[in-house]
Design an enzyme around this catalytic site. Structure first.
Site, PDB file in Angstrom:
ATOM      1  N   THR A  33       0.684  -1.068  -0.054  1.00 21.08           N
ATOM      2  CA  THR A  33      -0.168   0.307   0.011  1.00 21.08           C
ATOM      3  C   THR A  33       1.054   1.880   0.160  1.00 21.08           C
ATOM      4  O   THR A  33       2.103   1.675  -0.265  1.00 21.08           O
ATOM      5  CB  THR A  33      -0.542   0.062   1.603  1.00 21.08           C
ATOM      6  OG1 THR A  33      -2.319   0.857   1.142  1.00 21.08           O
ATOM      7  CG2 THR A  33      -0.252   0.243   2.142  1.00 21.08           C
ATOM      8  N   ASN A  34      -0.052   2.340   0.524  1.00 15.76           N
ATOM      9  CA  ASN A  34       0.586   3.754   0.154  1.00 15.76           C
ATOM     10  C   ASN A  34       0.474   4.270   1.351  1.00 15.76           C
ATOM     11  O   ASN A  34      -0.270   4.327   2.276  1.00 15.76           O
ATOM     12  CB  ASN A  34       0.320   4.766  -0.979  1.00 15.76           C
ATOM     13  CG  ASN A  34       0.661   4.628  -2.505  1.00 15.76           C
ATOM     14  OD1 ASN A  34       1.191   3.359  -2.213  1.00 15.76           O
ATOM     15  ND2 ASN A  34       0.208   5.035  -3.191  1.00 15.76           N
ATOM     16  N   HIS A  35       1.948   5.344   1.974  1.00 11.73           N
ATOM     17  CA  HIS A  35       0.925   6.256   3.256  1.00 11.73           C
ATOM     18  C   HIS A  35       0.179   6.984   2.632  1.00 11.73           C
ATOM     19  O   HIS A  35      -0.237   8.155   2.013  1.00 11.73           O
ATOM     20  CB  HIS A  35       2.296   6.750   3.739  1.00 11.73           C
ATOM     21  CG  HIS A  35       3.676   6.291   3.856  1.00 11.73           C
ATOM     22  ND1 HIS A  35       3.791   6.036   5.496  1.00 11.73           N
ATOM     23  CD2 HIS A  35       4.994   5.642   3.736  1.00 11.73           C
ATOM     24  CE1 HIS A  35       4.612   5.579   5.532  1.00 11.73           C
ATOM     25  NE2 HIS A  35       5.271   5.290   4.773  1.00 11.73           N
ATOM     26  N   VAL A 101      -2.905   6.223  -5.493  1.00 16.22           N
ATOM     27  CA  VAL A 101      -3.635   5.455  -5.500  1.00 16.22           C
ATOM     28  C   VAL A 101      -2.021   4.085  -5.026  1.00 16.22           C
ATOM     29  O   VAL A 101      -1.047   4.835  -6.312  1.00 16.22           O
ATOM     30  CB  VAL A 101      -4.694   5.337  -6.794  1.00 16.22           C
ATOM     31  CG1 VAL A 101      -3.940   4.121  -7.458  1.00 16.22           C
ATOM     32  CG2 VAL A 101      -5.184   6.396  -6.963  1.00 16.22           C
TER      33      VAL A 101
END
Ligand code: CTP
Ligand code: CA
Length: 221
Positions: A33-35, A101
């Site tokens: 995932t991303n921060h 995203v």
């Protein structure tokens, strides 16, 4: 008052906001995932709703309670976000893509937990669709707003994204600055429009920044 907080100046407008991270499963217990805390997107949803807009919030997993009186659409992966955004897009006047995203997803998502083996593990990641780019191809009269969280060459990279994705404007921030970026309650941003007109918003709460963004939207509507 100046920020538009007290006005119902978005009455009758339909605004789609994306927020939070997208999450890509490797197997049932692991993900990439991303921060992203989602705070900026939720502040936008709340502010737009207070100003009278009909708000749809498409959000990845966050720890924030969704505002009441909005259409909340929870999603997990980028492909989920893509489907939800494409479904709601035709009815909208304004689309603001504040979500972080995931650009790639694991080629295979295992149905069962992957057991540890001797040696290293290589994962192949495949490209996800660029949702905002695709919206830029079909936007017609809609207002399209993107975000750019950068660590370097902030203005240069953000300007490239306006052109590439056919945006009306972009909200750019340097995530390495103190008081900006992930998880904080404040941010420092530049609003850059397609004529390369740049407005800097000094360190402010995400709610105040949301109102500045909506003021710019209102000007363009
Ligand atoms: N975005 C999107 N779909 C993607 C990737 C990004 O809709 N698959 C949107 C984001 O929500 C944001 C904007 O595009 O509004 C810019 O995202 P960013 O990650 O900064 O740009 P990328 O084009 O993905 O470029 P890079 O990550 O290489 O900087
Ligand atoms: Ca990206």
């Amino acid at each position: 008052l100046e920020l538009g907080k007290e006005k119902k100046d978005l009455e009758g407008k339909k605004v789609l906001i994306t927020a939070g991270p997208t999450v890509e499963a490797i197997d049932p217990v692991r993900f990439i995932t991303n921060h992203s805390s989602g705070k900026m997107g939720y502040a936008l949803a709340e502010a737009a709703s207070k100003r009278g807009a009909s708000v749809t919030l498409v959000s990845g997993p966050t720890k924030i309670m969704p505002p009441s009186n909005i259409n909340f659409v929870p999603i997990k992966s980028t492909l989920d976000m893509y489907d939800a955004v494409m479904k709601h897009f035709p009815q909208q006047d304004v689309i603001i893509k504040s979500a972080a995203v995931a650009d790639y997803r694991p080629q295979y998502s295992a149905e069962k937990k992957i057991k540890k083996q001797e040696g290293d593990l290589t994962l192949t990641l495949v490209r996800n669709p660029d949702i905002l780019f695709e919206l830029g191809q079909i936007k017609e009269g809609k207002i399209l707003v993107g975000f750019a969280a950068e660590t370097d060459h902030v203005l240069e990279y953000a300007k490239e994204k306006i052109l590439k994705k056919n945006l009306d404007f972009i909200v750019a921030n340097d995530v390495t600055q103190e008081g900006a970026g992930f998880g904080t309650d404040t941010n420092i941003v530049y609003l850059i429009d397609k004529t390369e007109n740049i407005t800097k918003i000094d360190k402010s709460s995400k709610t105040e920044i949301a109102h500045h963004i909506l003021n710019k939207v209102k000007e363009l509507l």
